[in-house]
Motif scaffolding. Structure first.
Motif: not given
Length: 410
Positions: A202-220, A232-242
């Motif tokens: 369609a000639g558009a651009l895609l912005l993906l939110d990976l908050c609930h996938s980074a560190g739990s599913v494979e991403i390419e 974010c980095t505080y979920k599956y990436l264990n960065g800590g609150p905030g």
């Protein structure tokens, strides 16, 4: 119906055979008797033992010992160096496209605002009504400021945005499509390559939110040809609150990427303090103010673990955990009116599941008191988030059994 003892025995077998069985011990207070089952790793990951040591050493040695010299010696480049490592280990992104800094909300604004500026003749943004509230609120605000039209997708309650859903709303008026890779409530894992292709056709651009996938599913991201991503980095990436979020800008867009929050750390030669803003070359131009260095430190230890284990192994463990949880829900909870509001097909499911029952709002409070910690999502959902590095199959049994017992007693 399986007894608790039978389920626990099966969990013991699965834990003993788990290729990642050594990793839960690397997290602080994993053996705390007051925490019976932690089922919320998709909201806030546990702290690692290595991070506790790293933070203490940083304060005593780098901060206290190096003081302002630390910026020249390591800190100035940490957002880019750590971004590159995250891109390599988790995101499927070549160097120079990922940076750490700001919150998810701020980075989402930067990426979305820059993206629509790249399509100046287009007037619409596409997103779905079940996207995370921040995504919806921010894009609504952006559209209002710029006079753009929102095209909403109404996805299935127990699913998410499909190729057919997206095809029905994109057009030559679409500037940007904003979607979550894994739906925050249902856990639906969208077909990112297919939706990227539809967006680009369609000639558009895609912005993906990976908050609930980074560190739990494979991403390419690179091979899928995604344009922009944030997470974010505080979920599956264990960065800590905030802990600070990350942004990905595909290399092909970097020269044209003009983010709206100009600050000294994103300027070319920032320490020259010159008049006028000139964006830095490359991914550094995404930065604005002084980055949160301390908040970045724990992410490094999780990336070490993920690099050691490999994302395919983490994904396999994640699928096994959610499959096991669903089997217990079907066995113990379906008969008392609990409904599964997540995809049954593991290929369409991320690292968490949601189950619904009218009594779950009050039940969640009681479960927390008992040391069983899921989270509640309106209107009637308990969300069970199972982090593949830190969650054991035994925890899943204890958690689902506690939900069953609470419903029986209420």
């Amino acid at each position: 119906m399986a007894s608790f003892d039978d389920a626990l025995a099966r969990a013991a077998e699965l834990d003993a055979a788990d290729p990642l069985r050594e990793f839960p011990r690397r997290f602080l207070r994993h053996d705390d008797p007051d925490i019976v089952a932690y089922l919320d790793g998709n909201s806030l990951g546990r702290p690692t033992r290595a991070s506790a040591e790293r933070l203490a050493t940083f304060i005593s040695d780098e901060w206290a010992g190096r003081l302002i010299r630390g910026w020249d010696e390591a800190w100035f480049d940490l957002p880019l160096a750590l971004g590159d490592r995250l891109g390599s280990v988790v995101l499927g992104a070549a160097p120079g496209q990922t940076v750490i800094g700001d919150s998810t909300t701020v980075l989402l604004y930067k990426l979305a605002r820059a993206a629509v500026a790249m399509r100046p003749d287009r007037t619409e943004i596409v997103l779905d009504r079940d996207n995370f509230p921040t995504d919806r609120y921010l894009i609504e605000s952006l559209a209002g400021d710029l006079g753009l039209t929102l095209r909403w997708i109404d996805a299935a309650f127990d699913g998410g945005v499909t190729a057919a859903d997206l095809t029905a709303v994109v057009s030559d008026r679409t500037a940007l499509v904003v979607l979550s890779h894994v739906a925050y409530r249902s856990g639906y894992l969208l077909d990112a390559p297919a939706l990227t292709e539809i967006t680009h056709e369609a000639g558009a651009l895609l912005l993906l939110d990976l908050c609930h996938s980074a560190g739990s599913v494979e991403i390419e991201l690179d091979s899928w040809s995604v344009d922009f991503a944030v997470g974010c980095t505080y979920k599956y990436l264990n960065g800590g609150p905030g802990s600070p979020a990350f942004a990905y800008v595909a290399a092909r867009h970097l020269d044209d990427f003009v983010q709206p929050i100009w600050g000294w750390m994103g300027r070319a030669a920032p320490f020259e303090m010159q008049q006028g803003y000139v964006p830095a070359q490359g991914i550094r131009r995404v930065l604005s103010g002084t980055p949160a260095i301390i908040g970045m430190l724990p992410i490094q230890d999780t990336l070490d673990m993920i690099d050691s284990a490999g994302m395919p192994a983490l994904r396999a463990k994640s699928v096994a955990l959610t499959e096991f949880a669903l089997s217990l829900v079907d066995d113990w909870l379906a008969g008392v009116g609990v409904q599964v509001s997540s995809p049954r097909d593991p290929a369409c499911r991320g690292g968490h599941i949601t189950i619904d029952h009218p009594a779950f709002r009050e039940a969640t409070d009681r479960l927390w008191v008992r040391g069983v910690i899921p989270d509640f999502r309106r209107p009637d959902g308990i969300r069970i988030g199972l982090s593949p590095l830190s969650t054991t199959f035994g925890e899943v049994v204890d958690g689902v059994a506690a939900i069953r017992d609470d419903l029986a007693a209420s």
